[in-house]
Write a protein that holds these residues in place. Structure first.
Motif, PDB file in Angstrom:
ATOM      1  N   THR A 110       0.708   4.289  11.484  1.00  0.00           N
ATOM      2  CA  THR A 110       1.490   4.018  10.478  1.00  0.00           C
ATOM      3  C   THR A 110       0.658   4.412   9.213  1.00  0.00           C
ATOM      4  OG1 THR A 110       2.622   2.039   9.147  1.00  0.00           O
ATOM      5  CG2 THR A 110       0.238   1.775  10.065  1.00  0.00           C
ATOM      6  N   THR A 111       1.429   4.232   8.081  1.00  0.00           N
ATOM      7  CA  THR A 111       0.655   4.682   6.846  1.00  0.00           C
ATOM      8  C   THR A 111       1.136   3.674   5.557  1.00  0.00           C
ATOM      9  OG1 THR A 111       2.525   6.044   5.995  1.00  0.00           O
ATOM     10  CG2 THR A 111       0.901   7.325   7.456  1.00  0.00           C
ATOM     11  N   VAL A 112       0.100   3.693   4.773  1.00  0.00           N
ATOM     12  CA  VAL A 112       0.472   2.598   3.663  1.00  0.00           C
ATOM     13  C   VAL A 112       1.584   3.064   2.764  1.00  0.00           C
ATOM     14  CG1 VAL A 112      -0.341   1.999   1.232  1.00  0.00           C
ATOM     15  CG2 VAL A 112      -1.940   1.888   3.208  1.00  0.00           C
ATOM     16  N   LEU A 158       5.204   6.460  -4.428  1.00  0.00           N
ATOM     17  CA  LEU A 158       4.483   6.038  -3.190  1.00  0.00           C
ATOM     18  C   LEU A 158       2.873   6.028  -3.392  1.00  0.00           C
ATOM     19  CD1 LEU A 158       6.534   7.438  -0.243  1.00  0.00           C
ATOM     20  CD2 LEU A 158       6.368   5.192  -1.180  1.00  0.00           C
ATOM     21  N   GLY A 159       2.377   6.906  -4.149  1.00  0.00           N
ATOM     22  CA  GLY A 159       0.969   6.847  -4.411  1.00  0.00           C
ATOM     23  C   GLY A 159       0.367   5.909  -5.552  1.00  0.00           C
ATOM     24  N   LYS A 160       1.270   4.990  -5.938  1.00  0.00           N
ATOM     25  CA  LYS A 160       0.787   3.849  -6.963  1.00  0.00           C
ATOM     26  C   LYS A 160       0.482   2.614  -6.042  1.00  0.00           C
ATOM     27  CE  LYS A 160       3.864   5.722 -10.505  1.00  0.00           C
ATOM     28  NZ  LYS A 160       4.952   5.414 -11.769  1.00  0.00           N
ATOM     29  N   GLU A 161      -0.404   2.248  -6.248  1.00  0.00           N
ATOM     30  CA  GLU A 161      -0.848   0.763  -5.827  1.00  0.00           C
ATOM     31  C   GLU A 161       0.327  -0.249  -5.976  1.00  0.00           C
ATOM     32  OE1 GLU A 161      -5.068  -1.516  -5.438  1.00  0.00           O
ATOM     33  OE2 GLU A 161      -3.741  -2.554  -6.885  1.00  0.00           O
ATOM     34  N   ASP A 162       0.572  -0.693  -5.019  1.00  0.00           N
ATOM     35  CA  ASP A 162       2.046  -1.657  -4.882  1.00  0.00           C
ATOM     36  C   ASP A 162       1.989  -2.617  -3.711  1.00  0.00           C
ATOM     37  OD1 ASP A 162       4.309  -3.404  -4.929  1.00  0.00           O
ATOM     38  OD2 ASP A 162       5.391  -1.377  -5.839  1.00  0.00           O
ATOM     39  N   PHE A 212      -4.610   8.325   3.304  1.00  0.00           N
ATOM     40  CA  PHE A 212      -3.959   9.433   2.199  1.00  0.00           C
ATOM     41  C   PHE A 212      -5.000   8.893   1.011  1.00  0.00           C
ATOM     42  CE2 PHE A 212      -0.269   9.515   4.799  1.00  0.00           C
ATOM     43  CZ  PHE A 212       0.397  10.787   4.370  1.00  0.00           C
ATOM     44  N   PRO A 213      -5.452   9.911   0.337  1.00  0.00           N
ATOM     45  CA  PRO A 213      -6.335   9.786  -0.819  1.00  0.00           C
ATOM     46  C   PRO A 213      -5.672   8.667  -1.706  1.00  0.00           C
ATOM     47  CG  PRO A 213      -6.004  12.063  -0.348  1.00  0.00           C
ATOM     48  CD  PRO A 213      -4.829  11.474   0.530  1.00  0.00           C
ATOM     49  N   THR A 214      -4.515   8.689  -1.874  1.00  0.00           N
ATOM     50  CA  THR A 214      -3.859   7.591  -2.930  1.00  0.00           C
ATOM     51  C   THR A 214      -3.884   6.158  -2.292  1.00  0.00           C
ATOM     52  OG1 THR A 214      -1.920   8.125  -1.960  1.00  0.00           O
ATOM     53  CG2 THR A 214      -2.333   9.295  -3.757  1.00  0.00           C
ATOM     54  N   ASP A 215      -4.217   5.734  -1.035  1.00  0.00           N
ATOM     55  CA  ASP A 215      -4.311   4.490  -0.687  1.00  0.00           C
ATOM     56  C   ASP A 215      -5.316   3.911  -1.481  1.00  0.00           C
ATOM     57  OD1 ASP A 215      -2.577   5.544   1.135  1.00  0.00           O
ATOM     58  OD2 ASP A 215      -3.853   5.582   2.821  1.00  0.00           O
ATOM     59  N   PRO A 220      -8.103   0.500  -1.421  1.00  0.00           N
ATOM     60  CA  PRO A 220      -8.843  -0.376  -0.363  1.00  0.00           C
ATOM     61  C   PRO A 220      -7.786  -1.759  -0.048  1.00  0.00           C
ATOM     62  CG  PRO A 220     -10.349   0.581  -1.915  1.00  0.00           C
ATOM     63  CD  PRO A 220      -9.038   1.080  -2.523  1.00  0.00           C
ATOM     64  N   LYS A 221      -7.326  -2.351  -1.347  1.00  0.00           N
ATOM     65  CA  LYS A 221      -6.542  -3.496  -1.231  1.00  0.00           C
ATOM     66  C   LYS A 221      -5.406  -3.225  -0.204  1.00  0.00           C
ATOM     67  CE  LYS A 221      -7.921  -5.455  -5.460  1.00  0.00           C
ATOM     68  NZ  LYS A 221      -7.513  -6.143  -6.907  1.00  0.00           N
ATOM     69  N   GLU A 222      -4.594  -2.112  -0.566  1.00  0.00           N
ATOM     70  CA  GLU A 222      -3.606  -1.762   0.253  1.00  0.00           C
ATOM     71  C   GLU A 222      -3.747  -1.751   1.796  1.00  0.00           C
ATOM     72  OE1 GLU A 222      -0.422   0.426  -2.590  1.00  0.00           O
ATOM     73  OE2 GLU A 222      -2.106   1.732  -1.668  1.00  0.00           O
ATOM     74  N   ILE A 223      -4.931  -0.977   2.250  1.00  0.00           N
ATOM     75  CA  ILE A 223      -5.430  -0.831   3.396  1.00  0.00           C
ATOM     76  C   ILE A 223      -5.690  -2.103   4.009  1.00  0.00           C
ATOM     77  CG2 ILE A 223      -7.024   0.111   5.186  1.00  0.00           C
ATOM     78  CD1 ILE A 223      -6.920   2.568   3.097  1.00  0.00           C
ATOM     79  N   ALA A 224      -6.376  -2.976   3.327  1.00  0.00           N
ATOM     80  CA  ALA A 224      -6.701  -4.324   3.938  1.00  0.00           C
ATOM     81  C   ALA A 224      -5.635  -5.177   4.231  1.00  0.00           C
ATOM     82  CB  ALA A 224      -7.683  -4.823   3.105  1.00  0.00           C
ATOM     83  N   LEU A 225      -4.525  -4.948   3.222  1.00  0.00           N
ATOM     84  CA  LEU A 225      -3.208  -5.758   3.441  1.00  0.00           C
ATOM     85  C   LEU A 225      -2.569  -5.314   4.801  1.00  0.00           C
ATOM     86  CD1 LEU A 225      -1.182  -8.148   2.615  1.00  0.00           C
ATOM     87  CD2 LEU A 225      -0.340  -6.376   1.022  1.00  0.00           C
ATOM     88  N   VAL A 226      -2.411  -3.948   4.986  1.00  0.00           N
ATOM     89  CA  VAL A 226      -1.795  -3.716   6.084  1.00  0.00           C
ATOM     90  C   VAL A 226      -2.423  -3.915   7.481  1.00  0.00           C
ATOM     91  CG1 VAL A 226      -1.326  -1.381   7.421  1.00  0.00           C
ATOM     92  CG2 VAL A 226      -0.736  -1.486   5.239  1.00  0.00           C
ATOM     93  N   ARG A 227      -3.790  -3.870   7.361  1.00  0.00           N
ATOM     94  CA  ARG A 227      -4.444  -4.397   8.399  1.00  0.00           C
ATOM     95  C   ARG A 227      -4.450  -6.091   8.738  1.00  0.00           C
ATOM     96  NH1 ARG A 227      -9.244  -2.591   7.214  1.00  0.00           N
ATOM     97  NH2 ARG A 227      -9.588  -1.231   8.916  1.00  0.00           N
TER      98      ARG A 227
END
Length: 239
Positions: A12-14, A28-32, A64-67, A69-76
């Motif tokens: 998957t991806t953020v 999609l590159g903006k934190e949300d 992706f470079p635009t991900d 850390p908060k988004e990755i942590a949330l997906v996890r």
């Protein structure tokens, strides 16, 4: 004996999760974080699909470079809550082999664990019942619509002795349904099957769903015919 898998890797991806949460491609590159939460149903559905087969599910987040850390942590967090065995970030594109080590280790660990793998339908299940099982138990549909051409195809396929062959579903990759516009985790839809195409050599039957087309063949003058390397070793004809 039939070969069976030991584990499954769900990629998957953020960005994909935010897309299923309703975010336009250009944003999609903006934190949300809220969009990640809204699109989590699609991720959860795929984790549960793996669980349906009784396999450990390793979720890997292609970075992706635009991900953020908060988004990755949330997906996890969302993937683990959905039942994933483990969640790792894959950075092979940016870091080469070093960026894929965590994924490789996670897969080895998952493969060493016991699993309760079972096929969705028993061997010998008729084609229509296989398609119905995939549509309802995997995609979340309420049923299938076997259209006129598919009914004609079914009769011919049964005459060929392939009435219980394995099924390969051909549908959009953009949705759990047959419709690319039905994002996230749609419900209440019916999967239209417009045609059934036997792949006799491979021994399975392709069910064409919605407007999905089979991969076209090469044209009369494929692009590779214009590619070459000049006397200086420079490749040309790629564009």
């Amino acid at each position: 004996a039939r070969i069976t898998p030991s584990a499954a890797v769900l990629v998957t991806t953020v960005r994909a999760t935010k897309s299923h949460g309703g975010v336009a491609f250009k944003d999609l590159g903006k934190e949300d974080l809220e969009a990640v939460r809204r699109g989590a149903g699609n991720l959860a559905a795929h984790v549960q699909i793996v669980s349906t087969y009784g396999l450990p599910c390793v979720v890997t987040v292609n970075g992706f470079p635009t991900d953020s850390p908060k988004e990755i942590a949330l997906v996890r967090e969302l993937a683990l809550n959905a039942g994933a065995e483990t969640v790792v970030v894959h950075e092979g594109f940016a870091k080469g082999g070093e960026g894929a080590v965590d994924l490789a280790k996670a897969v080895v660990v998952a493969c060493d664990k016991p699993n309760k793998f079972s096929f969705l339908t028993p061997e010998g299940t008729p084609l229509v019942q296989q398609i119905e099982a995939i549509a309802t138990r995997i995609y979340g549909a309420t049923g299938i619509d076997l259209q006129m051409q598919a009914l004609k195809d079914l009769e011919r396929i049964e005459q060929l002795g392939l009435g219980a062959a394995p099924v390969c579903m051909a549908k959009t990759q953009m949705s759990l349904s047959h419709d690319p516009n039905l994002r996230n985790r749609p419900t209440g839809f019916i999967v239209p099957v417009r045609s059934l195409v036997p792949s006799v050599g491979a021994g399975f039957v392709v069910a064409l769903c919605g407007e999905m087309q089979r991969m076209p063949g090469l044209g009369k003058t494929p692009a590779f015919q214009k590619m070459d390397i000049d006397e200086k070793g420079k490749t040309y004809g790629l564009f």
